[in-house]
Design an enzyme around this catalytic site. Sequence first.
Site, PDB file in Angstrom:
ATOM      1  N   SER A 185       0.830  -1.194   0.000  1.00 12.73           N
ATOM      2  CA  SER A 185       0.000   0.000   0.000  1.00 12.73           C
ATOM      3  C   SER A 185       0.866   1.245   0.000  1.00 12.73           C
ATOM      4  O   SER A 185       2.023   1.213   0.435  1.00 12.73           O
ATOM      5  CB  SER A 185      -0.894  -0.001   1.251  1.00 12.73           C
ATOM      6  OG  SER A 185      -1.489   1.262   1.470  1.00 12.73           O
ATOM      7  N   TYR A 207      -3.451  -0.029   9.535  1.00 12.89           N
ATOM      8  CA  TYR A 207      -3.268  -0.541   8.185  1.00 12.89           C
ATOM      9  C   TYR A 207      -1.886  -0.184   7.659  1.00 12.89           C
ATOM     10  O   TYR A 207      -1.195  -1.015   7.059  1.00 12.89           O
ATOM     11  CB  TYR A 207      -4.360   0.046   7.290  1.00 12.89           C
ATOM     12  CG  TYR A 207      -4.400  -0.492   5.889  1.00 12.89           C
ATOM     13  CD1 TYR A 207      -4.934  -1.747   5.615  1.00 12.89           C
ATOM     14  CD2 TYR A 207      -3.931   0.270   4.821  1.00 12.89           C
ATOM     15  CE1 TYR A 207      -4.991  -2.239   4.314  1.00 12.89           C
ATOM     16  CE2 TYR A 207      -3.989  -0.205   3.516  1.00 12.89           C
ATOM     17  CZ  TYR A 207      -4.516  -1.457   3.269  1.00 12.89           C
ATOM     18  OH  TYR A 207      -4.580  -1.937   1.981  1.00 12.89           O
TER      19      TYR A 207
END
Length: 270
Positions: free
Chosen positions: A152, A165
């Site tokens: 990510s 996250y």
Amino acid sequence: MKNLFDIRGKVVVVTGGAGILGRTITDYLAREGARVAVLDRDREAGDELVRAIRAAGGEALFLETDVLNREVLVENREEILSAWGSIDVLLNAAGGNMGGATIPPDKSFLDLEIDAFRKVVDLNLFGTVLPTTVFGEAMTARRKGVIVNFCSESALRPLTRVVGYGAAKAAIANYTRYMAAELATKFSPEMRVNAIVPGFLLTNQNRTLLTNPDGSYTDRARTIIAHTPAGRFAEPEELLGTIHYLISDASSFVTGALAVVDGGFDAFSI
């Protein structure tokens, strides 16, 4: 001359294969001739996807899984080996986020829900490590295989709000590089591990962060787009070329890499 991008007949395992990204990826790979094992918790969505792939002439099977349960993953592996005899590629696409592991603008790290943080790290990090261990064992037996992890933008720089996250995906980036060296030096240089780093897409997990109830963009979404030279969010289909490249012989000398597909976002700060 050999077609370096030919993936016909390759057995590809996709965790999270029935999700928004997973459906797009598995359908594409099946149309390119790969045999696709769709692993997901959602049996209804998985069965529907496999029926559609088979109706289009592709080869696919669905297996209900839990990426945090080694015993279930081992059962999945043995079913795939029984059906197709080998495992050539693993795409670790399972992951996600939850509200308690984020820090909204009106709160601080003091309000972070540790249990939610732990669940997000477990799903994204251990939900990659465990499948890699289980399916990687089948690859080491043949001394050949390709693993692609899903990273990510939040792994490349800390982004506001998504603290849990981001921490998990940063660990994935490190784990990807570590495993690239581990597998190549201890087992075979024909075992490769890379990660794809998608830019921002509208998915179920971030929709509430990026859109208002009426469908318009939030301030955060507008800020992201303003820092993206492409001037928009990514579409799931725009990841397919990079994934195809990473699992094919065209990338035979590529391992330990983070393949960024972000419309130029990485060139800016947010």
